[in-house]
Design an enzyme around this catalytic site. Sequence first.
Site, PDB file in Angstrom:
ATOM      1  N   ASP A  78       0.818  -1.222   0.000  1.00 30.83           N
ATOM      2  CA  ASP A  78       0.000   0.000   0.000  1.00 30.83           C
ATOM      3  C   ASP A  78       0.846   1.263   0.000  1.00 30.83           C
ATOM      4  O   ASP A  78       2.024   1.258   0.385  1.00 30.83           O
ATOM      5  CB  ASP A  78      -0.966   0.011   1.187  1.00 30.83           C
ATOM      6  CG  ASP A  78      -0.267   0.001   2.551  1.00 30.83           C
ATOM      7  OD1 ASP A  78       0.695  -0.760   2.718  1.00 30.83           O
ATOM      8  OD2 ASP A  78      -0.701   0.764   3.440  1.00 30.83           O
ATOM      9  N   GLU A 139      -0.101  -1.255   5.615  1.00 27.62           N
ATOM     10  CA  GLU A 139       0.962  -0.875   6.548  1.00 27.62           C
ATOM     11  C   GLU A 139       0.770   0.558   7.024  1.00 27.62           C
ATOM     12  O   GLU A 139       0.997   0.889   8.178  1.00 27.62           O
ATOM     13  CB  GLU A 139       2.339  -1.019   5.872  1.00 27.62           C
ATOM     14  CG  GLU A 139       3.526  -0.904   6.837  1.00 27.62           C
ATOM     15  CD  GLU A 139       4.009   0.518   7.097  1.00 27.62           C
ATOM     16  OE1 GLU A 139       4.797   0.717   8.039  1.00 27.62           O
ATOM     17  OE2 GLU A 139       3.594   1.444   6.361  1.00 27.62           O
TER      18      GLU A 139
END
Length: 381
Positions: A78, A139
């Site tokens: 991400d 994350e």
Amino acid sequence: MINRERLVAEFMEMVRVDSESRREARMAALLTEKLRRLGFTTYVDDAGPKTGSDTGNLIARRSGSADAPALMFSAHMDTVSPGRGIKPLEEDGIIRSAGATVLGADDKAGVAAILEAVRVLQEQKLPHGDLELVFTTCEEVGLSGVKFLDFPRLKARMGYVLDSNGPAGTIINRGPSQDEIYAEMLGVAAHAGINPEDGVNAIQVASRAIAAMQLGRIDHETTANIGIISGGVAINIVPEKVMIKGETRSLQEQKRIKHTKIICETLERAAREGGAQLEVKVENIYPAMAVPEDSLVVRLAQKAARDIGLQPVVKSTGGGSDTHIFNEHGILSVNLGIAMQKVHTTDEFITVADLVMDAAYVLAVINAATARAAGKGASAF
Ligand code: ZN
Ligand code: CA
């Protein structure tokens, strides 16, 4: 060894795939395809529904023939926003975005370095031990992907997360634990002009509390912050409600616990003295990590750096990363510098030379593990 053009092209390809937190499915699909071509078996775990993402974490595995310890390499899929429609540009050896978005080198430089390293391994038929690759989701939103990772699937007991600033050779072995503090100060609403004496001004009570707090750098391993405050509805109403959000971090669990307690007590005292009610919730977001400097995972990283002419630097960080959660689950892991710069801004960039070095470094770590197992270079340990 490292194919510079191929690496840059693949990095560019990946940053063009939108993958803001919770929207990593296209990135996971692209990586799955690439990894299968590289001889990995792949698996997407069931973290998706738990994180609110459109995909789970991606785990890939390739058995090796060498009698070296199984190694895990990880990076997150991400990106932060603005991260949609990224247009990477390479100019004078620097890759940046066209300007309206982040670049996404955080953390696709890490992903690209891992892919290029395993591709070179395969191309050159270099011996290696079992490799496990973990590409996490979410994350950037509280490490929530890795928190739901299907850990029983992983066999490796040591690993490398490629998600730190600092040049290749930077080895992060210590990081703080973090508490998030959510507080609601509840006063009493009243008309500001007609009967203010019937009110309790929550903004004023909260302000007294915050003004009395010790924030910023508390000591060399502890920090604290109040990051969000919001409340009140109109200038002619004595405000009833104020929401306060903050955090504490420390490399030492005891110091974090102590400072969180002080902040909560300061809020409580102000509430009591001001006639307000307080609701406070503390959540420990991740534990501290402290990987011994003499552990194999650190020594291999140091050896690998020297092998390719880099100066290894073992250090602590004030930030958090997936690495904390890998360690919590018994995979002794360090976070490696990948020279991403100005992350989380639209000025984010990485140099081509650093990207190439990142890939060379991953390869060097794998080679160092293999060489050590074969008895070569054992004296270096
Ligand atoms: Zn990152
Ligand atoms: Ca980040």
